[in-house]
Design a protein around this motif. Structure first.
Motif, PDB file in Angstrom:
ATOM      1  N   VAL A  12       0.864  -1.184   0.000  1.00 16.23           N
ATOM      2  CA  VAL A  12       0.000   0.000   0.000  1.00 16.23           C
ATOM      3  C   VAL A  12       0.892   1.222   0.000  1.00 16.23           C
ATOM      4  CG1 VAL A  12      -1.777   1.289   1.234  1.00 16.23           C
ATOM      5  CG2 VAL A  12      -1.823  -1.210   1.260  1.00 16.23           C
ATOM      6  N   ARG A  33      -2.253   5.269  -0.106  1.00 14.26           N
ATOM      7  CA  ARG A  33      -3.613   4.727   0.013  1.00 14.26           C
ATOM      8  C   ARG A  33      -4.061   3.931  -1.207  1.00 14.26           C
ATOM      9  NH1 ARG A  33      -7.371   9.385   2.155  1.00 14.26           N
ATOM     10  NH2 ARG A  33      -8.828   7.726   1.632  1.00 14.26           N
ATOM     11  N   ARG A  34      -3.112   3.476  -2.015  1.00 16.17           N
ATOM     12  CA  ARG A  34      -3.429   2.642  -3.183  1.00 16.17           C
ATOM     13  C   ARG A  34      -2.717   1.300  -3.042  1.00 16.17           C
ATOM     14  NH1 ARG A  34      -3.390   5.463  -8.862  1.00 16.17           N
ATOM     15  NH2 ARG A  34      -4.412   3.479  -9.197  1.00 16.17           N
ATOM     16  N   VAL A  35      -3.419   0.249  -3.396  1.00 15.53           N
ATOM     17  CA  VAL A  35      -2.836  -1.089  -3.345  1.00 15.53           C
ATOM     18  C   VAL A  35      -2.195  -1.409  -4.694  1.00 15.53           C
ATOM     19  CG1 VAL A  35      -3.310  -3.543  -3.050  1.00 15.53           C
ATOM     20  CG2 VAL A  35      -4.556  -1.879  -1.671  1.00 15.53           C
TER      21      VAL A  35
END
Length: 90
Positions: A56, A59-61
């Protein structure tokens, strides 16, 4: 079928093993044998022999791939999946 296991799986029991950061065991990955995809969490998972590691950032996987680990287990990672990976270890 998805099944949570509390012990090391027997050879041929599963096709994919997902391990969380608290359950990570590099020796387990080596004992799983051929044909088992290992998926985990964090940058260190791929560096320590895992095949696909989710990370992560902002806030993005995204995910990283350890191609030699997959190939040593007799698996081929799709070129489409390799193209969208954050990083690929060759």
């Amino acid at each position: 079928m998805i099944q949570k296991i509390d012990r090391e799986p027997e050879a041929g029991f599963c096709q994919i093993v997902f391990t969380g950061p608290q359950d990570y065991d590099p020796q387990l990955l080596a004992r799983l044998g051929r044909g088992v995809l290992t998926v985990g969490v964090g940058h260190s998972f791929v560096r320590n022999g895992g095949m696909i590691g989710f990370v992560v950032e902002n806030r993005r996987v995204s995910f990283e791939i350890n191609r030699p680990a997959a190939e040593s287990a007799g698996l081929v990672i799709s070129s489409r999946l390799l193209a969208v990976a954050r990083s690929v270890t060759n």
